[in-house]
Design an enzyme around this catalytic site. Structure first.
Site, mmCIF file in Angstrom:
data_model
loop_
_atom_site.group_PDB
_atom_site.id
_atom_site.type_symbol
_atom_site.label_atom_id
_atom_site.label_comp_id
_atom_site.label_asym_id
_atom_site.label_seq_id
_atom_site.Cartn_x
_atom_site.Cartn_y
_atom_site.Cartn_z
ATOM 1 N N HIS A 149 -3.448 -5.797 0.956
ATOM 2 C CA HIS A 149 -2.759 -6.044 2.226
ATOM 3 C C HIS A 149 -2.727 -7.540 2.546
ATOM 4 O O HIS A 149 -3.681 -8.068 3.157
ATOM 5 C CB HIS A 149 -3.482 -5.307 3.358
ATOM 6 C CG HIS A 149 -3.289 -3.835 3.363
ATOM 7 N ND1 HIS A 149 -2.322 -3.209 4.124
ATOM 8 C CD2 HIS A 149 -3.943 -2.846 2.690
ATOM 9 C CE1 HIS A 149 -2.398 -1.888 3.936
ATOM 10 N NE2 HIS A 149 -3.363 -1.647 3.074
ATOM 11 N N CYS B 99 0.841 -1.196 0.000
ATOM 12 C CA CYS B 99 0.000 0.000 0.000
ATOM 13 C C CYS B 99 0.885 1.258 0.000
ATOM 14 O O CYS B 99 1.541 1.540 -0.993
ATOM 15 C CB CYS B 99 -0.980 -0.052 1.171
ATOM 16 S SG CYS B 99 -2.394 1.068 0.988
ATOM 17 N N GLU C 284 -0.960 -8.941 4.839
ATOM 18 C CA GLU C 284 -0.846 -9.114 6.295
ATOM 19 C C GLU C 284 -2.208 -9.074 6.982
ATOM 20 O O GLU C 284 -2.351 -9.561 8.109
ATOM 21 C CB GLU C 284 0.093 -8.042 6.884
ATOM 22 C CG GLU C 284 -0.508 -6.668 7.105
ATOM 23 C CD GLU C 284 -0.614 -5.808 5.850
ATOM 24 O OE1 GLU C 284 -0.920 -4.601 5.984
ATOM 25 O OE2 GLU C 284 -0.398 -6.336 4.740
#
Length: 226
Positions: free
Chosen positions: A203, A86, A205
């Site tokens: 994302h 990002c 994660e």
């Protein structure tokens, strides 16, 4: 495998990353303040999402001048691994480690959603545990995630298989309707020619913990440990 997570003023996904690398995968992880310059002990550098320096001027424009970035560039030029997620992707384009730019979303709105993306290149350290053309679902949260490059840049990315992820529909079809932000060629993530640097807007994660029943992003990190 030792991970280093860069922390800029305004980063807000740094702890999310450490939760994955250290908490879930049990890998040594060091939080690296943006003024630090010694990252010689690190195998994988990660630039997290967030709003580095408040996104003043434009996303990533100030972070590129942080002291640590000179060390990150040297780390990358040595062939070591660098991941930008990002805002981290935006920083990597600003500093010139990846081509192109991330600009305002097509509809000029901030997008916060879960979207399907297709794995275009599974021959990289990041993607070797995925299958080619595999469709995974990852969260996105950005206002300036629209990938842009001139015609020659896009052609070079295509020719060198540097497009790693594309936005798609649940069937894996690349369509205009499945493109959440207007990125050229539905680009969601790219690598450099060597493949050691990856930038992506989604994302991984945030899709790594069985507790939230979302683990398709965790595979990206696990691939580095094989």
């Amino acid at each position: 495998m030792k991970f280093g997570v860069i922390v800029f003023p305004g980063s807000n996904c740094d702890r999310d990353l450490a939760t994955v690398t250290e908490g879930l995968l049990h890998q040594p992880t060091r939080m690296i303040w943006h003024q630090d310059t010694d990252i010689s002990d690190i195998d994988v550098i990660v630039l997290p999402g967030g709003f580095s320096y408040g996104d003043y001027l434009r996303c990533g424009a100030i972070a590129r001048f942080s002291s640590v970035m000179r060390s990150v560039i040297e780390h990358a030029n040595q062939g070591k691994l660098v991941l930008g997620i990002c805002n981290g992707f935006q920083v990597l384009t600003e500093v010139g480690l990846l081509p192109g730019a991330l600009i305002r979303n097509r509809d000029l709105h901030f997008i916060c959603d879960r979207v399907p993306v297709r794995v275009e290149n599974n021959q990289l350290p990041w993607t070797k545990k995925y299958t080619s053309q595999q469709v995974i679902t990852l969260p996105v949260a950005h206002g300036e995630g629209r990938y842009y490059g001139d015609e020659d840049t896009i052609k070079e990315l295509e020719d060198n298989h540097q497009i790693v992820f594309r936005y798609c529909n649940l069937l894996g079809e690349i369509t205009e309707d499945s493109n959440p932000n207007g990125s050229l060629s539905n680009i969601a993530g790219i690598s450099n020619k060597q493949g050691n640097i990856l930038g992506m807007m989604p994302h991984p994660e945030r899709a790594s913990d069985p507790l939230i029943r979302a683990t398709e992003g965790r595979i990206l990190f696990e691939g580095l440990l094989v």
